[in-house]
Motif scaffolding. Structure first.
Motif, PDB file in Angstrom:
ATOM      1  N   ASP A   1       0.822  -1.211   0.000  1.00  0.00           N
ATOM      2  CA  ASP A   1       0.000   0.000   0.000  1.00  0.00           C
ATOM      3  C   ASP A   1       0.856   1.261   0.000  1.00  0.00           C
ATOM      4  N   ASP A   2       1.976   1.250   0.748  1.00  0.00           N
ATOM      5  CA  ASP A   2       2.895   2.399   0.745  1.00  0.00           C
ATOM      6  C   ASP A   2       3.384   2.697  -0.668  1.00  0.00           C
ATOM      7  N   ILE A   3       3.817   1.640  -1.361  1.00  0.00           N
ATOM      8  CA  ILE A   3       4.445   1.818  -2.670  1.00  0.00           C
ATOM      9  C   ILE A   3       3.423   2.201  -3.743  1.00  0.00           C
ATOM     10  N   PHE A   4       2.217   1.643  -3.674  1.00  0.00           N
ATOM     11  CA  PHE A   4       1.231   1.919  -4.708  1.00  0.00           C
ATOM     12  C   PHE A   4       0.358   3.146  -4.407  1.00  0.00           C
ATOM     13  N   TYR A   5       0.076   3.397  -3.140  1.00  0.00           N
ATOM     14  CA  TYR A   5      -0.746   4.560  -2.779  1.00  0.00           C
ATOM     15  C   TYR A   5       0.080   5.829  -2.632  1.00  0.00           C
ATOM     16  N   ASN A   6       1.335   5.657  -2.155  1.00  0.00           N
ATOM     17  CA  ASN A   6       2.094   6.834  -1.739  1.00  0.00           C
ATOM     18  C   ASN A   6       3.575   6.725  -2.112  1.00  0.00           C
TER      19      ASN A   6
ATOM     20  N   LYS B   1      -0.256   9.266 -10.833  1.00  0.00           N
ATOM     21  CA  LYS B   1      -1.441   9.495 -10.001  1.00  0.00           C
ATOM     22  C   LYS B   1      -2.605   8.625 -10.453  1.00  0.00           C
ATOM     23  N   ARG B   2      -2.716   8.450 -11.779  1.00  0.00           N
ATOM     24  CA  ARG B   2      -3.785   7.574 -12.290  1.00  0.00           C
ATOM     25  C   ARG B   2      -3.572   6.140 -11.834  1.00  0.00           C
ATOM     26  N   ARG B   3      -2.299   5.674 -11.857  1.00  0.00           N
ATOM     27  CA  ARG B   3      -2.025   4.311 -11.365  1.00  0.00           C
ATOM     28  C   ARG B   3      -2.393   4.199  -9.885  1.00  0.00           C
ATOM     29  N   MET B   4      -2.080   5.224  -9.116  1.00  0.00           N
ATOM     30  CA  MET B   4      -2.412   5.218  -7.692  1.00  0.00           C
ATOM     31  C   MET B   4      -3.934   5.154  -7.498  1.00  0.00           C
ATOM     32  N   ARG B   5      -4.671   5.895  -8.351  1.00  0.00           N
ATOM     33  CA  ARG B   5      -6.137   5.855  -8.262  1.00  0.00           C
ATOM     34  C   ARG B   5      -6.665   4.489  -8.684  1.00  0.00           C
ATOM     35  N   ASP B   6      -6.050   3.917  -9.748  1.00  0.00           N
ATOM     36  CA  ASP B   6      -6.460   2.583 -10.194  1.00  0.00           C
ATOM     37  C   ASP B   6      -6.319   1.567  -9.069  1.00  0.00           C
TER      38      ASP B   6
ATOM     39  N   LEU C   1       5.992   2.758 -11.920  1.00  0.00           N
ATOM     40  CA  LEU C   1       4.527   2.744 -11.889  1.00  0.00           C
ATOM     41  C   LEU C   1       3.940   3.333 -13.176  1.00  0.00           C
ATOM     42  N   GLY C   2       4.538   4.429 -13.643  1.00  0.00           N
ATOM     43  CA  GLY C   2       4.034   5.079 -14.844  1.00  0.00           C
ATOM     44  C   GLY C   2       4.232   4.278 -16.108  1.00  0.00           C
ATOM     45  N   SER C   3       5.176   3.347 -16.084  1.00  0.00           N
ATOM     46  CA  SER C   3       5.445   2.528 -17.278  1.00  0.00           C
ATOM     47  C   SER C   3       4.618   1.256 -17.305  1.00  0.00           C
ATOM     48  N   MET C   4       3.766   1.068 -16.292  1.00  0.00           N
ATOM     49  CA  MET C   4       2.997  -0.171 -16.165  1.00  0.00           C
ATOM     50  C   MET C   4       1.604   0.001 -16.753  1.00  0.00           C
ATOM     51  N   PRO C   5       1.258  -0.777 -17.772  1.00  0.00           N
ATOM     52  CA  PRO C   5      -0.085  -0.662 -18.346  1.00  0.00           C
ATOM     53  C   PRO C   5      -1.141  -1.290 -17.435  1.00  0.00           C
ATOM     54  N   THR C   6      -2.369  -0.791 -17.529  1.00  0.00           N
ATOM     55  CA  THR C   6      -3.496  -1.398 -16.810  1.00  0.00           C
ATOM     56  C   THR C   6      -4.627  -1.615 -17.808  1.00  0.00           C
ATOM     57  N   LEU C   7      -5.595  -2.441 -17.443  1.00  0.00           N
ATOM     58  CA  LEU C   7      -6.716  -2.738 -18.331  1.00  0.00           C
ATOM     59  C   LEU C   7      -7.542  -1.488 -18.628  1.00  0.00           C
ATOM     60  N   ASP C   8      -7.585  -0.581 -17.661  1.00  0.00           N
ATOM     61  CA  ASP C   8      -8.414   0.617 -17.819  1.00  0.00           C
ATOM     62  C   ASP C   8      -7.684   1.762 -18.522  1.00  0.00           C
ATOM     63  N   SER C   9      -6.432   1.534 -18.894  1.00  0.00           N
ATOM     64  CA  SER C   9      -5.668   2.647 -19.476  1.00  0.00           C
ATOM     65  C   SER C   9      -4.976   2.232 -20.776  1.00  0.00           C
ATOM     66  N   ALA C  10      -5.711   1.444 -21.585  1.00  0.00           N
ATOM     67  CA  ALA C  10      -5.121   0.902 -22.810  1.00  0.00           C
ATOM     68  C   ALA C  10      -4.717   1.988 -23.796  1.00  0.00           C
ATOM     69  N   GLU C  11      -5.431   3.110 -23.779  1.00  0.00           N
ATOM     70  CA  GLU C  11      -5.145   4.163 -24.751  1.00  0.00           C
ATOM     71  C   GLU C  11      -4.165   5.208 -24.217  1.00  0.00           C
TER      72      GLU C  11
END
Length: 351
Positions: A241-246, A334-339, A256-266
């Motif tokens: 939680d420390d690493i992903f939230y804060n 920040k988007r990854r943190m929100r995801d 974190l910014g280089s990691m794709p997620t299902l909700d951020s394909a574009e």
């Protein structure tokens, strides 16, 4: 929670024709009973070298541990001879390697490969060892283990071979499992099965796991704590939680910014510019400074200490100094943190 392993100021060097490579530079962390600690970083960050040092597998004479302690069971493993380490290796500390095809002997039946450590460390008879090997194959999800125990590695798929490697590592009920990118060579579906298997086995055996990976998505699913490594050093450590939230270190932001997620394909992913430093001649200041868009003058002059963010969270960046300017993570981070907060990135069951 009881500490089962303590690593203090670990340094590992390798003598090469180009000079001495300082592959691990002052790494400090501990491992608690029953927890999974993930060590994350790009290739060359020192992750695998650190785990090989824990196993006493640093190749000699080129490889050396000039400084540091690895405390396990009241002993400093760096001071033990190869013969003394061979009694710990496989029995108390086991390793799951990255590529199951090169980890297994293609000329030996898998049953014999599992039985070897049982006969050596547990002093079992061949019949008892075979019985235990069948139990282990069943534990790791190999169907028809009584029949498959007499087969060779080439008769198994990649995922099944990795299950066999895990069975070998579990043979002597080790206190610590070191998993060096155990799912890298597998496709995504099999990768998920192996990760689920490791979590299930940990619950059953109460073992502690050091999980090496470059994939933060894997970390979110399996780890309790995360240590982020760069250029031979731990630059940030904390709970998942420390690493992903804060996250606090710009390198962690980059991962974190280089990691794709299902909700951020574009979305356009963040790429970390440049490349890691030459560790035959490490920089005087922060090794990440040349790649850090937020670097200050002090980053080129002095290595940052580990600043305390909370009781569980530490980061080595001058941005945490009281006199540093306030800098927010990039919007993609920040988007990854929100995801993560919204559950788009599965956290897994770490209870």
């Amino acid at each position: 929670m009881e500490k089962i392993l303590e690593v203090k100021d670990l340094n590992v060097t390798f003598d090469t024709y180009s000079g001495s490579v300082k592959a691990v530079r002052g790494v400090t962390f501990d491992l608690k009973k029953g927890e999974t600690l993930a060590i994350v970083g790009e290739s060359g960050s020192g992750k695998s070298v650190t785990t090989k040092a824990l196993m006493g597998l640093i190749p000699k004479p080129a490889g050396k541990i000039p400084k540091g302690e690895i405390l396990f069971d009241g002993k400093d493993l760096t001071k033990l001879s190869d013969k003394q380490m061979s009694k710990i290796r496989g029995r108390d500390i086991s390793m799951i390697f990255q590529d199951p095809m090169t980890s297994l002997n293609p000329t030996m039946k898998i049953g014999r490969q599992i039985m070897e450590s049982l006969i050596k460390h547990q002093k079992m008879s061949k019949d008892k060892a075979k019985e235990r090997a069948i139990e282990l194959l069943e534990l790791v999800g190999i169907p028809n283990p009584k029949d498959r125990i007499d087969q060779y590695p080439h008769q198994f798929s990649g995922g099944m071979r990795q299950r066999v490697v895990i069975a070998i590592a579990l043979a002597c009920n080790p206190k610590i499992l070191l998993a060096d990118e155990p799912t890298t060579a597998l496709d995504v579906t099999i990768q998920a099965q192996i990760l689920e298997l490791m979590k299930d086995i940990q619950k059953k055996t109460d073992s502690s796991i050091v999980f090496i990976t470059h994939d933060l998505g894997v970390v979110a699913n399996v780890a309790d704590r995360v240590a982020v490594m760069y250029a031979g050093k731990i630059v940030e450590i904390g709970t998942v939680d420390d690493i992903f939230y804060n996250p606090k270190h710009p390198y962690t932001w980059g991962l974190l910014g280089s990691m794709p997620t299902l909700d951020s394909a574009e979305e356009e992913l963040i790429a970390i510019p440049g490349s890691p430093p030459d560790l035959t001649n490490p920089p005087t200041g922060d090794a990440f400074a040349p790649r850090n868009p937020y670097a200050m003058k002090i980053d080129t002059e002095m290595q940052p200490p580990m600043f305390k963010v909370s009781d569980t969270h530490y980061a080595a960046t001058w941005l945490l100094h009281e006199n540093a300017p306030e800098v927010d993570p990039p919007e993609a981070v920040k988007r990854r943190m929100r995801d993560f907060a919204e559950g788009s990135m599965e956290k897994g069951d770490r209870s």
